[in-house]
Design a protein around this motif. Structure first.
Motif, short mmCIF file in Angstrom:
data_model
loop_
_atom_site.label_atom_id
_atom_site.label_comp_id
_atom_site.label_asym_id
_atom_site.label_seq_id
_atom_site.Cartn_x
_atom_site.Cartn_y
_atom_site.Cartn_z
N LEU A 34 0.86 -1.18 0.00
CA LEU A 34 0.00 0.00 0.00
C LEU A 34 0.89 1.23 0.00
O LEU A 34 1.96 1.23 0.62
CB LEU A 34 -0.91 0.02 1.22
N PHE A 35 0.44 2.27 -0.68
CA PHE A 35 1.20 3.52 -0.79
C PHE A 35 0.31 4.70 -0.44
O PHE A 35 -0.81 4.80 -0.95
CB PHE A 35 1.70 3.71 -2.23
N LEU A 86 -9.00 2.44 9.14
CA LEU A 86 -7.68 1.86 9.38
C LEU A 86 -6.81 1.91 8.13
O LEU A 86 -7.25 1.57 7.03
CB LEU A 86 -7.81 0.41 9.83
N TYR A 87 -5.57 2.32 8.33
CA TYR A 87 -4.58 2.24 7.26
C TYR A 87 -3.25 1.88 7.89
O TYR A 87 -2.76 2.57 8.80
CB TYR A 87 -4.46 3.57 6.51
N VAL A 88 -2.65 0.77 7.43
CA VAL A 88 -1.37 0.30 7.93
C VAL A 88 -0.43 0.17 6.74
O VAL A 88 -0.77 -0.45 5.73
CB VAL A 88 -1.50 -1.07 8.63
N GLU A 89 0.77 0.75 6.86
CA GLU A 89 1.75 0.69 5.78
C GLU A 89 3.08 0.21 6.34
O GLU A 89 3.64 0.83 7.25
CB GLU A 89 1.91 2.05 5.11
N VAL A 145 -1.14 4.12 10.44
CA VAL A 145 -1.21 5.55 10.11
C VAL A 145 -2.52 6.14 10.62
O VAL A 145 -2.54 7.24 11.19
CB VAL A 145 -1.07 5.76 8.59
N THR A 146 -3.62 5.45 10.41
CA THR A 146 -4.93 5.89 10.92
C THR A 146 -5.61 4.69 11.57
O THR A 146 -5.35 3.53 11.22
CB THR A 146 -5.81 6.47 9.81
N ALA A 158 -2.64 -2.80 5.54
CA ALA A 158 -4.08 -2.95 5.73
C ALA A 158 -4.80 -1.68 5.33
O ALA A 158 -4.28 -0.57 5.53
CB ALA A 158 -4.40 -3.30 7.19
N THR A 159 -5.98 -1.84 4.77
CA THR A 159 -6.83 -0.71 4.46
C THR A 159 -8.27 -1.08 4.78
O THR A 159 -8.71 -2.20 4.51
CB THR A 159 -6.68 -0.27 2.98
N GLN A 160 -8.98 -0.15 5.41
CA GLN A 160 -10.38 -0.36 5.77
C GLN A 160 -11.27 0.36 4.78
O GLN A 160 -10.97 1.49 4.36
CB GLN A 160 -10.65 0.16 7.18
#
Length: 241
Positions: free
Chosen positions: A44-45, A88-91, A96-97, A140-142
C-alpha cells in the motif's frame, strides 16, 4: 477461480512476476481483474517525502530509486478531502490511521464494512471481528461495505438498485493465498459487483474499495487511468524493465 479467468491470466503474461490483469465478463458486464498470489510484493502507498503520492505516476517515480516499478495498481479505499484514509490504514507495519467500528453515513458506514489485510497471506475481515482478533498486518486498508462475507452477500445489497457507478474492490480466496482486484469497465450496482466476486471469481470474502473515482494501472493492458489525486493506492512491486 473460474477456469476461463485462469486461462486468460496465465496466457497474458506467462512467467511474469507481479499481478496478471485480464478482461473478465460476468453476466454480460465487462470487468478487469488482476490476480495476486501470496508471496508477491504487494504494498500500500500513501505518501513519500514530498507528501501524498496521489497518482500512479508519483508512486512509480518513487519506486524507480529502488530500481523497481508498479506491476499493477488501483485506488485502495476511501479518503478525506486532504487524501488521508477513512478508517484503518497500515503501511509496512505502521498504523497511520485507526480502525473505525461505528456505523455512519455513506458506503463506508454501511455495516458490515471490513479490512483488507496483507500478512503471510491475504484476508478480508469484517471490521468489528478484526478489532477483536487483533490480527497483525504488514499492510491494511479499511473500506466498506463488505461485498461478500463468509460466502454470503452483504444483506443490505439491492439486486435491482438503480445506483450504478464504475466500482473497484478486492476479493480473497478461502485459503488466503489469492487476492483478486477488480474494476468494472461499465457502471454496475453493488449487488452485481458482489455476485461477480462470489459467483464469478469464487471469492469467499470481498470488500468494496470505492466507486466513481475508481482507477486502474495495468501496463500490460496499456492502461493507466487518470483523474483527480487519490488517497491510498495498492499495487504490486516488480523489477524495473
Amino acid at each position: 477461480m473460474m477456469r476461463g479467468l485462469w486461462v486468460a491470466l496465465a496466457g497474458l503474461v506467462p512467467g511474469a512476476a507481479g499481478a496478471a490483469c485480464a478482461p473478465f465478463a460476468f453476466e454480460g458486464m465487462p470487468y478487469t481483474v488482476c490476480e495476486v498470489r501470496a508471496g508477491e510484493d504487494l504494498r500500500l502507498f500513501l505518501e513519500g517525502p514530498d507528501g501524498v503520492y496521489g497518482s500512479f505516476r508519483a508512486v512509480n517515480a518513487a519506486l524507480a530509486a529502488e530500481g523497481k516499478q508498479l506491476g499493477f495498481a488501483m485506488n485502495a479505499g476511501m479518503y478525506h478531502r486532504d487524501l488521508s484514509p477513512v478508517g484503518l490504514y497500515v503501511e509496512d507495519g505502521r498504523e497511520v490511521t485507526r480502525l473505525v467500528t461505528r456505523d455512519g453515513p455513506g458506503n463506508f458506514g454501511l455495516l458490515p464494512n471490513g479490512v483488507f489485510c496483507v500478512g503471510e497471506g491475504f484476508a478480508v475481515v469484517e471490521s468489528r471481528a478484526f478489532a477483536k482478533a487483533g490480527r497483525a498486518c504488514r499492510y491494511a486498508t479499511q473500506s466498506g461495505p463488505m461485498l461478500v462475507i463468509d460466502g454470503e452477500l452483504h444483506p443490505k445489497l439491492i439486486p435491482d438498485s438503480p445506483s450504478v457507478y464504475v466500482r473497484n474492490g478486492v476479493g480473497v480466496s478461502a485459503d488466503g493465498q489469492t487476492a483478486w482486484f477488480a474494476i468494472s469497465d461499465r457502471a454496475v450496482n453493488f449487488d452485481s459487483f458482489a455476485r461477480m466476486f462470489r459467483n464469478g471469481l469464487g471469492a469467499r470474502d470481498a470488500l468494496y474499495l470505492d466507486g466513481s473515482i475508481s482507477r486502474l494501472y495495468a501496463p500490460e493492458l496499456g492502461r493507466s487511468d487518470f483523474g483527480f489525486s487519490m488517497g491510498p493506492i495498492v499495487g504490486t512491486v516488480v523489477p524495473k524493465e
